[in-house]
Scaffold this active site. Structure first.
Site, PDB file in Angstrom:
ATOM      1  N   ASP A 193      52.240  45.498  44.117  1.00  0.00           N
ATOM      2  CA  ASP A 193      51.921  46.014  45.354  1.00  0.00           C
ATOM      3  C   ASP A 193      52.035  47.512  45.611  1.00  0.00           C
ATOM      4  O   ASP A 193      52.852  47.761  44.857  1.00  0.00           O
ATOM      5  CB  ASP A 193      52.185  45.273  46.622  1.00  0.00           C
ATOM      6  CG  ASP A 193      50.735  46.177  48.099  1.00  0.00           C
ATOM      7  OD1 ASP A 193      50.216  46.467  47.875  1.00  0.00           O
ATOM      8  OD2 ASP A 193      51.525  45.888  48.810  1.00  0.00           O
ATOM      9  N   GLU A 222      49.634  52.350  43.121  1.00  0.00           N
ATOM     10  CA  GLU A 222      48.209  53.493  43.127  1.00  0.00           C
ATOM     11  C   GLU A 222      49.551  54.216  42.788  1.00  0.00           C
ATOM     12  O   GLU A 222      48.469  55.481  41.311  1.00  0.00           O
ATOM     13  CB  GLU A 222      47.609  53.386  44.396  1.00  0.00           C
ATOM     14  CG  GLU A 222      47.319  52.940  44.507  1.00  0.00           C
ATOM     15  CD  GLU A 222      47.511  51.348  44.972  1.00  0.00           C
ATOM     16  OE1 GLU A 222      48.538  51.751  46.260  1.00  0.00           O
ATOM     17  OE2 GLU A 222      47.278  50.398  45.255  1.00  0.00           O
ATOM     18  N   ASP A 251      43.824  46.285  51.318  1.00  0.00           N
ATOM     19  CA  ASP A 251      43.776  46.217  52.611  1.00  0.00           C
ATOM     20  C   ASP A 251      42.767  46.208  53.418  1.00  0.00           C
ATOM     21  O   ASP A 251      42.079  47.703  54.214  1.00  0.00           O
ATOM     22  CB  ASP A 251      44.740  47.289  53.130  1.00  0.00           C
ATOM     23  CG  ASP A 251      46.940  47.149  52.769  1.00  0.00           C
ATOM     24  OD1 ASP A 251      46.872  45.867  52.212  1.00  0.00           O
ATOM     25  OD2 ASP A 251      47.125  47.848  53.522  1.00  0.00           O
TER      26      ASP A 251
HETATM   27  C1  GLC Z   1      50.215  46.261  51.387  1.00  0.00           C
HETATM   28  C2  GLC Z   1      49.515  45.847  50.774  1.00  0.00           C
HETATM   29  C3  GLC Z   1      49.771  44.494  51.951  1.00  0.00           C
HETATM   30  C4  GLC Z   1      50.700  44.139  52.426  1.00  0.00           C
HETATM   31  C5  GLC Z   1      52.025  45.545  52.911  1.00  0.00           C
HETATM   32  C6  GLC Z   1      53.242  44.722  53.526  1.00  0.00           C
HETATM   33  O1  GLC Z   1      49.488  47.117  52.726  1.00  0.00           O
HETATM   34  O2  GLC Z   1      48.289  45.868  50.523  1.00  0.00           O
HETATM   35  O3  GLC Z   1      48.788  43.348  51.431  1.00  0.00           O
HETATM   36  O4  GLC Z   1      51.608  42.668  53.041  1.00  0.00           O
HETATM   37  O5  GLC Z   1      51.730  46.058  51.829  1.00  0.00           O
HETATM   38  O6  GLC Z   1      53.917  45.200  51.875  1.00  0.00           O
END
Ligand code: GLC
Length: 795
Positions: free
Chosen positions: A421, A424, A505
């Site tokens: 995650d 980017e 998200d």
């Molecule tokens: C980011 C991710 C989400 C995750 C969060 C905490 O927002 O896109 O899926 O739950 O981080 O890790």
């Protein structure tokens, strides 16, 4: 930041342009057009694939592409004719014709039938016409200025545009601007441009003509699809050479086959990764996770995978476990495994900056100089979950090897998948919570192998791609006999080689429920087949009705995961009351029954690049009704769904393209093309099947590895059809040594009767002893014991 360059360009410096062709040189596959200094080089790579490069100087710099896996030299030789006239040079292969006009140099393509496509068109009118420049020819189609190069192409009146990677909004992207620059696009909506993924590829479609274009640059790039100038497509990149591939179809399937030959295909996932994944930010203790797992089994709701979000870690330090909340992860994972659950842990790129601490990932990374530095040599830092953090340079091989190695402790205790995650990468200027202002590595930060000499301007879009590659490498080392699962938020062209992708998200909004389908379809049309969106919506709270509809739709997502954010209401299948729980169970059961079909679709994706989830235009590319149809989808070639995306709606219009169709639920048949009104009460998602469909189905089970498939039902819908089912053990790499099998089924009509043929099973893998039930819908069923031989059944 790239936006800064964008602003500079609005000052409208004049483009220097590609002039007339002075001379032409040819070797076996490259044709070089010299234009008084600048050059254009065409490479003929396949009968439907050409590469176009332009350099404002006399040479093309050698450049590594992180996206392209099949370099020019590795394509087999192509037979082509070259014809020179005074006006142009024409190259003809068996599937396309390319004409390079000499005055000025322009590229024009034609189908074998003579239909034009991807035609260069003159550069945008010069607003400073009163100041003519010797280097600017308004008739030219390629121009460069400052740190930027662009080309202009004609958009045909009836042309539509798809792909572009991960994109919000509807299906067709005509009249939009699509920028390729990965960002954490928090709160994205229909109008968002930059997304988590940057995949500079699209396909253009009109009846009988379809082509794909891959812009081979990881620098900031942009497609302007008729916005600045109606009817004109502009491709621009912030670099100094133009490099793109043109792929002729005409069908989307052929375009994707070639595009994925160029950039790679998804590996066959473990079958369990096609089951249901349950996630939340966070299931924050062992106890909570155990209860969650138990709940699924007690309620007989199928589930294979539990994801652990950031709170499993000790203070958000990657590759650690919280001793308080997860004191014995090995025991936990072992117990879960006994109950048929796999665990996927999140790994973010930000490493806690902790010089005085006892954190080996930070210490080693600093000692070995593996974190990104700025151009002045200072260590770059920003703020993420663990507060001040530093970031590995995944573009360097030794950094990847080191990071991959860090996964060992996770795989040793049974972690079966990694969720990458914030790659980017998403970085804040100040401590999280203080402000949302985002920063990035400075564009001039040196990254990659020292001898490559590249900077973050080129590496930015590759960060997620290379991080996901590293996760897969780590899993392969730690689980050498088992296939693993990688999920990533960011990526670039070619991400399908390493990872599944989810759309980040999203929100618990009906709009987002609806948007997920065109988003996933456009990802599929960009070579990324293994995709999903957070079921129920990540941010916000789903209503019971929304959750039921989302689970129905989610049943079709190639990667089926529910997820929800911190401080939102719980989103598990049972929290919305009995009715919704029953709907979830029913659609999850259906998902699990369809797994032999979905698994075969994965095999298709891994061998041909075909998407798993497809917009209707994929199968009906000459039916213009499908061109903007974003709210109906096909799961593979046979099943078509028309989900409901609005509250309180019990009926919806459904378009059935040419051919005969059956209602999945009632068996009623329809003759397309036609529109029908489908009855869709809350417990029903309209589903249709094409005549001639053969869909293999398994018994319902609570998780994929529960027991081997001991019966296989082939549901057959009368008509003409043929389909090949793929099988193997579903979890090891033995299929790569030939331990797989395929069985081809055929259905046809014989007067009033239906003829069903099974061809002898091909390949080395033998399914366990099982009974096959052939259920000809509306006719009857027959059974046989599956010995792999051929047979014919007439009913
Ligand atoms: C980011 C991710 C989400 C995750 C969060 C905490 O927002 O896109 O899926 O739950 O981080 O890790």
């Amino acid at each position: 930041m790239p936006q800064y360059f964008g602003q500079l360009q609005t000052l409208e410096q004049l483009w220097s342009t590609l002039g007339d062709v002075q001379s032409v040189h040819q070797d076996s596959r490259h044709i070089r057009f010299e234009c008084n200094g600048p050059i254009l080089v065409l490479s003929i790579l396949a009968d439907n694939l050409i590469r176009v490069r332009v350099s404002p100087t006399e040479t093309l710099k050698p450049r590594k592409s992180y996206a392209v896996t099949q370099p020019d030299e590795e394509w087999s030789a192509v037979d082509y004719q070259l014809n020179e006239t005074e006006e142009a040079v024409e190259i003809t292969t068996s599937r396309m014709r390319v004409r390079v006009q000499r005055h000025p140099c322009q590229v024009q393509c034609f189908t074998p039938e003579g239909q034009p496509f991807a035609q260069d068109t003159p550069i945008a009118p010069n607003p400073h016409e009163e100041f003519p420049s010797p280097n600017h020819n308004p008739q030219a189609s390629v121009g460069w200025r400052l740190n930027s190069i662009a080309t202009w192409k004609h958009i045909e009146a009836d042309e539509h545009f798809y792909g572009f990677g991960e994109r919000t909004g509807l299906l067709d992207k005509r009249s939009e601007i699509k920028t390729n620059w990965t960002v954490d696009c928090l709160d994205y909506g229909n109008l968002t441009d930059n997304m988590y993924q940057a995949i500079p590829f699209f396909m253009a479609l009109r009846p009988q003509v379809g082509y794909g274009l891959f812009f081979n640059t990881s620098f900031w790039s942009q497609f302007d699809i008729g916005v600045s100038q109606p009817g004109v497509l502009r491709l621009e990149a912030q670099t100094n050479e133009l490099d793109y591939y043109l792929i002729y179809g005409p069908e989307p399937a052929q375009i994707l086959q070639t595009y994925t030959q160029l950039t790679g295909r998804m590996p066959l996932p473990p079958k369990w990764a096609l089951g249901y994944h349950q996630c939340r930010w966070s299931y924050e203790s062992e106890d909570i996770v155990r209860k969650l797992a138990q709940e699924f089994r007690d309620r007989q709701i199928p589930c294979d995978v539990i994801h652990l979000d950031i709170d499993y870690m000790r203070g958000y330090r990657v590759f650690t476990w919280s001793p308080k909340r997860f004191p014995n992860p090995k025991q936990l994972l072992g117990d879960l495994a006994e109950d048929g659950f796999k665990v996927v842990t999140i790994i973010d790129p930000g490493v806690k900056y902790e010089p005085e601490g006892d954190y080996s990932v930070f210490d080693e990374g600093v000692q070995r100089d593996y974190f990104v530095r700025k151009a002045d040599g200072q260590l770059f830092h920003g703020y993420v979950w663990p507060d001040k953090a530093v970031f590995p340079d995944f573009l360097r091989g030794e950094v990847r090897d080191w990071w991959a190695q860090q996964h060992k402790d996770l795989t040793e205790i049974g972690v079966a998948g990694i969720w990458n995650d914030m790659n980017e990468p998403a970085i804040a200027l100040r401590p999280f919570g203080d402000s949302h202002e985002k920063i990035d590595f400075p564009l001039d930060s040196p990254v990659g192998e020292p001898d490559e000499g590249i900077t973050h301007a080129e590496g930015h879009n590759l960060y997620g791609l290379m991080m996901a590659k590293t996760a897969l490498q780590g899993l392969k080392q730690g689980r050498s006999q088992e296939r693993s699962f990688v999920l990533t938020r960011s990526g670039f062209a070619g991400i399908q080689r390493y990872s599944a992708v989810w759309t980040g998200d999203n929100q618990s909004l009906w709009d987002h429920l609806e948007m997920s389908m065109p988003m996933l379809c456009n990802l599929g049309l960009s070579g990324v087949a293994f995709v999903g969106a957070d079921i129920g919506g990540f941010a916000g709270n789903a209503t019971a009705e929304m959750f039921a509809r989302w689970m129905q739709l989610g049943m079709l997502y190639p990667m089926m995961r529910a997820h929800s954010a911190l401080s939102t209401a719980q989103h598990e299948p049972w929290v919305f009351g009995e009715e919704v729980e029953q709907i979830c169970r029913e659609y999850l059961n259906l998902r699990y029954q369809l797994l032999p079909y979905i698994y075969t679709l994965c095999w298709e994706a891994s061998t041909t690049g075909a998407p798993i989830l497809r917009p209707l235009l994929y199968h009906f590319p000459n039916d213009t009704h499908t061109y903007t149809l974003h709210d109906q989808v096909m799961l593979g070639p046979w099943l078509m769904a028309a989900p409901v995306y609005h509250p309180g709606v019990e009926y919806r219009a459904v378009y059935l393209p040419a051919g005969e169709w059956y209602d999945w639920h009632s068996g009623e048949s329809y003759q397309g093309p036609t529109h029908i009104l489908a009855h869709a009460p809350i417990e029903r998602m309209p589903l249709y099947v094409r005549a001639g469909a053969i869909i293999p189905m398994a018994p319902v089970k609570q998780y994929v590895d529960k027991q081997p498939l001991e019966s296989l039902t082939l549901r057959v819908w009368p008509g003409e059809g043929e389909w090949t089912m793929y099988e193997d053990d579903g979890h090891s790499f033995e299929y790569q040594q030939g331990a797989f099998s395929t069985t081809t089924y055929r259905v046809s009509r014989e007067g009033e009767k239906v003829r069903f043929e099974v061809s002898a099973r091909q390949g080395e893998w033998k399914p366990p002893q099982r009974e096959v039930v052939v259920e000809v819908v509306g006719v009857g069923e027959q059974r046989f014991s599956d010995d792999g031989s051929d047979r014919t059944i007439v009913s």
